[in-house]
Design an enzyme around this catalytic site. Structure first.
Site, PDB file in Angstrom:
ATOM      1  N   HIS A  35      31.598  41.730  38.116  1.00 57.50           N
ATOM      2  CA  HIS A  35      32.974  41.844  38.614  1.00 57.50           C
ATOM      3  C   HIS A  35      33.972  41.188  37.667  1.00 57.50           C
ATOM      4  O   HIS A  35      35.098  41.666  37.515  1.00 57.50           O
ATOM      5  CB  HIS A  35      33.110  41.201  39.997  1.00 57.50           C
ATOM      6  CG  HIS A  35      32.719  42.090  41.127  1.00 57.50           C
ATOM      7  ND1 HIS A  35      33.317  43.309  41.363  1.00 57.50           N
ATOM      8  CD2 HIS A  35      31.783  41.934  42.097  1.00 57.50           C
ATOM      9  CE1 HIS A  35      32.771  43.874  42.424  1.00 57.50           C
ATOM     10  NE2 HIS A  35      31.833  43.053  42.890  1.00 57.50           N
ATOM     11  N   HIS A  58      25.531  40.524  39.622  1.00 55.07           N
ATOM     12  CA  HIS A  58      26.488  41.418  40.284  1.00 55.07           C
ATOM     13  C   HIS A  58      27.890  40.798  40.240  1.00 55.07           C
ATOM     14  O   HIS A  58      28.865  41.480  39.913  1.00 55.07           O
ATOM     15  CB  HIS A  58      26.028  41.640  41.733  1.00 55.07           C
ATOM     16  CG  HIS A  58      26.944  42.483  42.564  1.00 55.07           C
ATOM     17  ND1 HIS A  58      26.573  43.720  43.041  1.00 55.07           N
ATOM     18  CD2 HIS A  58      28.209  42.271  43.016  1.00 55.07           C
ATOM     19  CE1 HIS A  58      27.579  44.220  43.758  1.00 55.07           C
ATOM     20  NE2 HIS A  58      28.584  43.358  43.759  1.00 55.07           N
ATOM     21  N   GLU A  59      27.973  39.495  40.552  1.00 52.90           N
ATOM     22  CA  GLU A  59      29.282  38.827  40.580  1.00 52.90           C
ATOM     23  C   GLU A  59      29.880  38.693  39.174  1.00 52.90           C
ATOM     24  O   GLU A  59      31.087  38.890  38.997  1.00 52.90           O
ATOM     25  CB  GLU A  59      29.174  37.469  41.259  1.00 52.90           C
ATOM     26  CG  GLU A  59      28.795  37.549  42.736  1.00 52.90           C
ATOM     27  CD  GLU A  59      29.665  38.510  43.537  1.00 52.90           C
ATOM     28  OE1 GLU A  59      30.897  38.462  43.390  1.00 52.90           O
ATOM     29  OE2 GLU A  59      29.110  39.316  44.297  1.00 52.90           O
ATOM     30  N   CYS A  71      28.618  46.495  47.974  1.00 47.09           N
ATOM     31  CA  CYS A  71      29.724  45.698  47.460  1.00 47.09           C
ATOM     32  C   CYS A  71      30.851  45.722  48.478  1.00 47.09           C
ATOM     33  O   CYS A  71      31.147  46.776  49.055  1.00 47.09           O
ATOM     34  CB  CYS A  71      30.190  46.281  46.124  1.00 47.09           C
ATOM     35  SG  CYS A  71      31.554  45.379  45.369  1.00 47.09           S
TER      36      CYS A  71
END
Length: 184
Positions: free
Chosen positions: A158, A154-155, A111
């Site tokens: 966030h 993954h995004e 990351c």
């Protein structure tokens, strides 16, 4: 232009906050941020520009990573010939459905907001159906699998205040169940 100096690191509370949904039409500032985030990904994947500006290569960059807590992320996943396989700015992305089968990258995940190696498998859904909006507010529904699906999850994490290492088994980081395929 976004550089590594603009990307906040773990420990910053923005990375652990749930980002705010956007409404349309987007402001000029929000559209400019979307452009800048995609430009960062393009530059970071270009070896000469990455070296010139000291950029770490990235395939995704979420607005919270540049300390803007809104539900927007840029994704640029290249294919094996470095051509864009999935390249979009996702506004208000939502996972509508996900496979039972899981997948994890053999080398683990990294990351841009985490400056350390965190070893271990990060199990994610192998296939997802994603609803998202483009910068003009047009709705899209996209089916993704394997690496592009992993990147988008993954995004989206966030945007929900979750970091990739939250998914790693703390006691046995390289253990996964029989339902998880290791990619790569």
């Amino acid at each position: 232009m976004i550089t590594m100096d603009n990307i906040i690191r773990e420990g910053n509370p923005t990375l652990r906050a749930r980002a705010q949904a956007l409404s349309f039409p987007l402001t000029a500032e929000q559209k400019q941020l979307a452009h800048n985030m995609m430009e960062f990904l393009e530059n970071s994947q270009n070896p000469e520009l990455a070296e010139k500006y000291k950029l770490r290569a990235g395939v995704g960059l979420a607005a919270p990573q540049v300390d803007v807590s809104i539900r927007m992320t840029a994704v640029l996943v290249p294919d094996e010939n470095d051509k864009p396989l999935f390249k979009h700015v996702l506004v208000n992305p939502t996972i509508l459905s996900e496979s039972v089968k899981m997948a994890a990258l053999s080398e683990g995940e990294g990351c841009l907001s985490v400056d350390r190696e965190v070893p271990g498998y990060v199990p994610r859904h192998d296939r997802i159906t994603l609803r998202w909006y483009d910068l003009e507010g047009t709705k899209h529904v996209t089916k993704l699998r394997d690496y592009p699906a992993i990147v988008c999850q993954h995004e989206i994490d966030h945007l929900n205040g979750i970091l990739f290492f939250d998914h790693i088994n703390k006691k046995k980081p390289f253990n996964v169940d029989d339902n998880t395929v290791i990619l790569g």
